[in-house]
Design a protein around this motif. Structure first.
Motif, mmCIF file in Angstrom:
data_model
loop_
_atom_site.group_PDB
_atom_site.id
_atom_site.type_symbol
_atom_site.label_atom_id
_atom_site.label_comp_id
_atom_site.label_asym_id
_atom_site.label_seq_id
_atom_site.Cartn_x
_atom_site.Cartn_y
_atom_site.Cartn_z
ATOM 1 N N UNK A 17 1.433 -10.671 -1.004
ATOM 2 C CA UNK A 17 0.772 -10.584 -2.305
ATOM 3 C C UNK A 17 0.711 -9.132 -2.788
ATOM 4 N N UNK A 18 0.297 -8.232 -1.906
ATOM 5 C CA UNK A 18 0.151 -6.833 -2.302
ATOM 6 C C UNK A 18 1.508 -6.207 -2.584
ATOM 7 N N UNK A 19 2.526 -6.591 -1.806
ATOM 8 C CA UNK A 19 3.880 -6.090 -2.060
ATOM 9 C C UNK A 19 4.371 -6.574 -3.428
ATOM 10 N N UNK A 20 4.116 -7.838 -3.749
ATOM 11 C CA UNK A 20 4.537 -8.391 -5.048
ATOM 12 C C UNK A 20 3.875 -7.602 -6.181
ATOM 13 N N UNK A 21 2.585 -7.306 -6.018
ATOM 14 C CA UNK A 21 1.893 -6.503 -7.021
ATOM 15 C C UNK A 21 2.463 -5.104 -7.134
ATOM 16 N N UNK A 22 2.855 -4.561 -5.989
ATOM 17 C CA UNK A 22 3.440 -3.219 -5.970
ATOM 18 C C UNK A 22 4.779 -3.199 -6.710
ATOM 19 N N UNK A 23 5.555 -4.269 -6.589
ATOM 20 C CA UNK A 23 6.832 -4.361 -7.312
ATOM 21 C C UNK A 23 6.576 -4.348 -8.822
ATOM 22 N N UNK A 24 5.598 -5.124 -9.264
ATOM 23 C CA UNK A 24 5.271 -5.176 -10.699
ATOM 24 C C UNK A 24 4.776 -3.808 -11.173
ATOM 25 N N UNK A 25 3.888 -3.190 -10.386
ATOM 26 C CA UNK A 25 3.365 -1.870 -10.745
ATOM 27 C C UNK A 25 4.486 -0.829 -10.777
ATOM 28 N N UNK A 26 5.404 -0.897 -9.823
ATOM 29 C CA UNK A 26 6.520 0.047 -9.789
ATOM 30 C C UNK A 26 7.412 -0.099 -11.014
ATOM 31 N N UNK A 27 7.577 -1.344 -11.484
ATOM 32 C CA UNK A 27 8.358 -1.565 -12.703
ATOM 33 C C UNK A 27 7.697 -0.831 -13.872
ATOM 34 N N UNK A 28 6.370 -0.897 -13.944
ATOM 35 C CA UNK A 28 5.648 -0.172 -14.991
ATOM 36 C C UNK A 28 5.812 1.324 -14.853
ATOM 37 N N UNK A 29 5.782 1.809 -13.614
ATOM 38 C CA UNK A 29 5.950 3.233 -13.346
ATOM 39 C C UNK A 29 7.334 3.707 -13.796
ATOM 40 N N UNK A 30 8.354 2.932 -13.472
ATOM 41 C CA UNK A 30 9.727 3.268 -13.859
ATOM 42 C C UNK A 30 9.844 3.359 -15.383
ATOM 43 N N UNK A 31 9.137 2.468 -16.079
ATOM 44 C CA UNK A 31 9.195 2.478 -17.546
ATOM 45 C C UNK A 31 8.238 3.487 -18.185
ATOM 46 N N UNK A 32 7.531 4.230 -17.348
ATOM 47 C CA UNK A 32 6.647 5.271 -17.863
ATOM 48 C C UNK A 32 5.389 4.733 -18.523
ATOM 49 N N UNK A 33 4.955 3.540 -18.104
ATOM 50 C CA UNK A 33 3.761 2.932 -18.687
ATOM 51 C C UNK A 33 2.517 3.357 -17.918
ATOM 52 N N UNK A 34 1.369 3.175 -18.543
ATOM 53 C CA UNK A 34 0.092 3.373 -17.861
ATOM 54 C C UNK A 34 -0.090 2.173 -16.937
ATOM 55 N N UNK A 35 -0.612 2.390 -15.735
ATOM 56 C CA UNK A 35 -0.763 1.253 -14.838
ATOM 57 C C UNK A 35 -1.852 1.477 -13.809
ATOM 58 N N UNK A 36 -2.270 0.360 -13.246
ATOM 59 C CA UNK A 36 -3.130 0.418 -12.061
ATOM 60 C C UNK A 36 -2.709 -0.715 -11.137
ATOM 61 N N UNK A 37 -2.913 -0.489 -9.849
ATOM 62 C CA UNK A 37 -2.631 -1.483 -8.811
ATOM 63 C C UNK A 37 -3.806 -1.413 -7.861
ATOM 64 N N UNK A 38 -4.593 -2.496 -7.821
ATOM 65 C CA UNK A 38 -5.807 -2.483 -7.017
ATOM 66 C C UNK A 38 -5.775 -3.624 -6.006
ATOM 67 N N UNK A 39 -5.540 -3.302 -4.722
ATOM 68 C CA UNK A 39 -5.525 -4.361 -3.697
ATOM 69 C C UNK A 39 -6.931 -4.740 -3.257
ATOM 70 N N UNK A 40 -7.062 -5.983 -2.792
ATOM 71 C CA UNK A 40 -8.340 -6.458 -2.274
ATOM 72 C C UNK A 40 -8.053 -7.394 -1.098
ATOM 73 N N UNK A 41 -8.682 -7.111 0.042
ATOM 74 C CA UNK A 41 -8.465 -7.916 1.239
ATOM 75 C C UNK A 41 -9.707 -8.731 1.542
ATOM 76 N N UNK A 42 -9.487 -9.883 2.180
ATOM 77 C CA UNK A 42 -10.608 -10.681 2.685
ATOM 78 C C UNK A 42 -11.058 -10.115 4.015
ATOM 79 N N UNK A 43 -11.857 -10.857 4.784
ATOM 80 C CA UNK A 43 -12.403 -10.368 6.041
ATOM 81 C C UNK A 43 -11.335 -9.945 7.060
ATOM 82 N N UNK A 44 -10.243 -10.669 7.112
ATOM 83 C CA UNK A 44 -9.168 -10.256 8.005
ATOM 84 C C UNK A 44 -7.880 -10.281 7.201
#
Length: 178
Positions: A17-44
């Protein structure tokens, strides 16, 4: 292309899940867009819940936390149940129907159920259901240019896993065509 995309991806830890989000965020970075990527984990991590918020925008991002997504990717039943009612009017939900067997219409949102885990296994791409879902989301929402998305895979797959680059790109194509 909309000025801002508020995306939530959710599933079990270990599903990428976090890798998939990172791919989307990286696409935004490549296009020079403003972005945020905030991961959230459960107990384990592996087996627990994992989700991440991704914001791609042409404006500065006020908050990295997405509480009302216009795009939602869910890869397990608990995530569908938890996030389904947060999607805004006109939003898109991509659900891995292999692991989310009980879906119901979401008023005002488009629900796209694809058997991503099953498609990944049939294509010999075990473990890439996450990227199939990203491909489906791209086909529905167009959060970046097509070439940018493939360039994001090149950027995100670590050098020690370079053999996975083409498999990830194949998974994107499967999702785009699902």
């Amino acid at each position: 292309m909309a000025a801002t995309h508020n995306i939530v991806l959710a599933g079990f830890g270990g599903q990428g899940i976090l890798f998939a989000g990172k791919v989307i965020a990286s696409a935004g970075l490549i296009e020079g867009r403003e972005l945020s990527w905030l991961p959230s984990y459960g107990p384990e991590m592996r087996g627990g819940t994992a989700n991440c918020s991704v914001v791609l925008s042409d404006e500065p991002v006020g908050s990295p936390l997405v509480t009302a997504p216009d795009a939602l990717v869910v890869m397990n039943q608990p995530s569908f149940d938890k996030f389904r009612d947060t999607v805004v009017e006109g939003g898109v939900v991509v659900a891995d129907s292999t692991l989310v067997p009980n879906t119901s219409e979401i008023p005002g949102a488009k629900l796209c159920c694809i058997p991503a885990t099953q498609l990944a296994e049939e294509a010999g791409l075990k473990g890439l259901a996450n990227i199939i879902c990203v491909g489906k989301l791209f086909a529905e929402v167009g959060f970046c240019d097509r070439e940018t998305l493939f360039a994001a895979i090149d950027k995100c797959v670590p050098p020690k896993k370079a053999a996975m680059i083409e498999k990830n790109k194949q998974a994107l194509e499967i999702g785009m065509n699902a």
